[in-house]
Enzyme design. Structure first.
Site, PDB file in Angstrom:
ATOM      1  N   PHE A   1       0.868  -1.590   0.416  1.00 59.05           N
ATOM      2  CA  PHE A   1       0.415   0.072   0.220  1.00 59.05           C
ATOM      3  C   PHE A   1       0.722   1.268   0.019  1.00 59.05           C
ATOM      4  O   PHE A   1       1.381   1.749   1.219  1.00 59.05           O
ATOM      5  CB  PHE A   1      -1.039   0.108   0.997  1.00 59.05           C
ATOM      6  CG  PHE A   1      -1.800   1.187   1.024  1.00 59.05           C
ATOM      7  CD1 PHE A   1      -2.999   1.086   0.541  1.00 59.05           C
ATOM      8  CD2 PHE A   1      -1.692   2.535   1.916  1.00 59.05           C
ATOM      9  CE1 PHE A   1      -3.788   2.394  -0.271  1.00 59.05           C
ATOM     10  CE2 PHE A   1      -2.327   3.682   1.679  1.00 59.05           C
ATOM     11  CZ  PHE A   1      -3.456   3.651   0.619  1.00 59.05           C
TER      12      PHE A   1
ATOM     13  N   ASP B   1       9.245   3.525   2.069  1.00 64.65           N
ATOM     14  CA  ASP B   1       8.161   3.893   2.518  1.00 64.65           C
ATOM     15  C   ASP B   1       7.993   4.039   3.861  1.00 64.65           C
ATOM     16  O   ASP B   1       7.294   3.060   4.759  1.00 64.65           O
ATOM     17  CB  ASP B   1       6.490   3.588   1.571  1.00 64.65           C
ATOM     18  CG  ASP B   1       5.944   3.819   1.747  1.00 64.65           C
ATOM     19  OD1 ASP B   1       5.994   4.563   2.927  1.00 64.65           O
ATOM     20  OD2 ASP B   1       4.746   4.516   0.660  1.00 64.65           O
TER      21      ASP B   1
ATOM     22  N   LYS C   1       2.052  11.125   7.137  1.00 66.37           N
ATOM     23  CA  LYS C   1       1.615  11.255   8.656  1.00 66.37           C
ATOM     24  C   LYS C   1       1.854  11.217   9.184  1.00 66.37           C
ATOM     25  O   LYS C   1       2.061  12.715   9.418  1.00 66.37           O
ATOM     26  CB  LYS C   1       0.998   9.661   8.373  1.00 66.37           C
ATOM     27  CG  LYS C   1       0.503   8.872   7.011  1.00 66.37           C
ATOM     28  CD  LYS C   1       0.400   7.651   8.130  1.00 66.37           C
ATOM     29  CE  LYS C   1      -1.302   7.134   7.000  1.00 66.37           C
ATOM     30  NZ  LYS C   1      -0.645   6.501   5.829  1.00 66.37           N
TER      31      LYS C   1
HETATM   32  C1  LIG Z   1      -1.014   6.228   4.435  1.00 66.29           C
HETATM   33  C2  LIG Z   1       0.051   6.245   3.103  1.00 66.29           C
HETATM   34  C3  LIG Z   1       0.214   6.037   2.325  1.00 66.29           C
HETATM   35  C4  LIG Z   1      -0.195   7.233   1.503  1.00 66.29           C
HETATM   36  O1  LIG Z   1      -0.997   8.306   2.105  1.00 66.29           O
HETATM   37  P1  LIG Z   1      -1.509   9.504   2.579  1.00 66.29           P
HETATM   38  O2  LIG Z   1      -1.458  10.443   2.664  1.00 66.29           O
HETATM   39  O3  LIG Z   1      -2.830   8.805   2.533  1.00 66.29           O
HETATM   40  O4  LIG Z   1      -1.506   9.822   0.601  1.00 66.29           O
HETATM   41  C5  LIG Z   1       1.546   5.506   1.662  1.00 66.29           C
HETATM   42  N1  LIG Z   1       1.846   4.422   2.052  1.00 66.29           N
HETATM   43  C6  LIG Z   1       1.401   3.751   3.076  1.00 66.29           C
HETATM   44  C7  LIG Z   1       2.918   3.214   4.032  1.00 66.29           C
HETATM   45  C8  LIG Z   1       0.922   4.445   3.486  1.00 66.29           C
HETATM   46  O5  LIG Z   1       0.609   4.008   4.999  1.00 66.29           O
END
Ligand SMILES: *Cc1c(COP(=O)(O)O)cnc(C)c1O
Length: 417
Positions: free
Chosen positions: A158, A243, A272
């Site tokens: 994700f 990520d 985040k």
């Molecule tokens: C939440 C998340 C994203 C995307 O972030 P948004 O601010 O919702 O665009 C990307 N990678 C990971 C691992 C995430 O948990």
């Protein structure tokens, strides 16, 4: 306001509280896109690890907005920084400098040990930025033939919801109906070093990976995976891109999850909790070799690096470091996971995670995780199911042990232990 269009927010005192919830739910049902299936709770206040609904019920927030609230709701230091900045200057665009962005990026680089950082807003934008960065780096530095750069990604990843990102998802629902997609991505199983080795070739510019897969259901790779994967990438001249949007900033018991295996990713993606639960702030952090591929006009964002976001980002990072939230997450997380494992429940297949990023896997024979989350809500605990079978527990890292002890009493009842 006309009587024909009453605002729910101005509900009359005679309206009982349960019907206030119902009218909010009706309104959302009627006017919003149906792209979420939220728990039927309407929140109107938050403080620390706690939130309150419109009926005045208090809940322990065990989701923390998918780890965007590591510092808790309305942390006083972050609120003060935001308020101060709001009274000075909020937006300049990158056409001009502002006095918050430079310090923000320096502090970010000092905390992480990199040369430079590129500020964006949402996580998905930062991932997109990292994709552009490693592609261009691949062409300019690795000599990959034009248009041939490849990025290896993992099944059940994700990384966000843009069309490019969902295009390399292995989840059919994320993709279906949204194509055509951006080419140049190769999917391999997560946690599988042989698959990574086989996938790396002369045109592989980057390997993009989550150190723990959050949305897949808190999937922790085998020990040594990150270090080995980083070494394979180094040997192949491929950028290792972590990520850490969800795993970063203390969530897994280290400032960044890659630190568990002493890995210094070539490119680090954060978001985040960098916004402290107040404002969307994300960044791509890398050494000059990567950052220097961007030249004026190559990339941009109207709001990226804006003074309000930068001031919020500075305070958010400072709180994580000053309050040693990584260590709190490590200590509380280990204890809490052990307590969860000690629950003898017929419904639980496994408890897994790192720090305060914990997944309780519900056996398929017990149905999905959703009814368990609904039962927790009834008892004042807000958790959310992820991928059908997993209840995720990821409270703000500022949560105190007593609150978690109380929560365990209810979790034991709900899991039937
Ligand atoms: C939440 C998340 C994203 C995307 O972030 P948004 O601010 O919702 O665009 C990307 N990678 C990971 C691992 C995430 O948990």
């Amino acid at each position: 306001m006309t009587p024909e269009a009453p605002s729910v927010g101005a509900a009359s005192p005679s309206q009982d509280s349960a019907s206030r919830t119902a009218s909010y739910l009706d309104e959302a049902e009627r006017y919003s896109a149906r792209n979420y299936l939220p728990l039927p709770v309407v929140l109107d206040r938050g403080e620390g690890a706690w939130v309150w609904d419109v009926e005045g019920n208090r809940y322990l927030d065990m989701l923390s907005a998918y780890s965007a609230l590591n510092q808790g709701h309305r942390h006083p230091e972050i609120m003060a920084a935001a308020q101060t900045q709001m009274e000075r200057l909020t937006l300049t665009s990158r056409a001009f400098h502002n006095d918050q962005m430079g310090p923000f990026l320096r502090e970010l680089c000092e905390a992480t040990g990199y040369d430079a950082a590129l500020p964006m807003n949402t996580g998905a934008e930062a991932v997109e930025t990292a994709v552009k960065m490693v592609r261009k780096w691949g062409y300019e530095t690795r000599g990959i033939p034009a248009g041939q750069a490849e990025i290896v990604v993992c099944e059940d990843n994700f990384h966000g919801r843009t069309t490019t990102i969902v295009g390399f998802s292995s989840d059919e629902q994320y993709r279906e109906g949204f194509g055509p997609f951006t080419p140049g991505f190769k999917l391999i199983p997560y946690g599988d070093l042989d698959a990574l080795k086989a996938a790396l070739g002369p045109n592989t510019a980057g390997f993009l990976v989550e150190p723990v897969q959050g949305e897949a259901g808190v999937v922790v790779p085998p020990e040594g995976y990150l270090a080995e994967a980083a070494a394979l990438c180094r040997d192949n001249g491929t950028a290792f891109v972590a990520d850490e949007i969800q795993t970063g900033l203390g969530r897994t018991g280290r400032l960044f999850c890659c630190e568990w295996e002493d890995v210094h990713p070539d490119v680090l993606v954060v978001g985040k909790a960098l916004g402290g639960g107040v404002y969307p702030v994300s960044a791509v952090i890398a050494d000059a070799e990567f950052m220097d591929v961007f030249r004026p006009g190559d990339h941009g964002s109207t709001f990226g690096g804006n003074p309000l976001g930068a001031a919020v980002g500075r305070a958010s990072l400072r709180v994580i470091l000053e309050e040693d939230l990584s260590r709190r997450s490590d200590e509380l997380g280990q204890w809490f996971a052990d307590e969860l494992r000690a629950i003898r429940s017929p419904h639980v297949e496994e408890v897994r995670g790192k720090g305060l990023m914990i997944g309780v896997v519900i056996r398929e024979s017990s149905g999905t995780a959703r009814p368990f989350c609904e039962a927790l809500q009834q008892r004042g605990i807000l958790a959310k199911e992820t991928h059908q079978q997993v209840v995720r527990f990821a409270p703000p890292l500022t949560v105190d042990r007593a609150a978690l002890e109380d929560a365990l009493v209810d979790i034991r009842v709900v899991l039937g232990g």
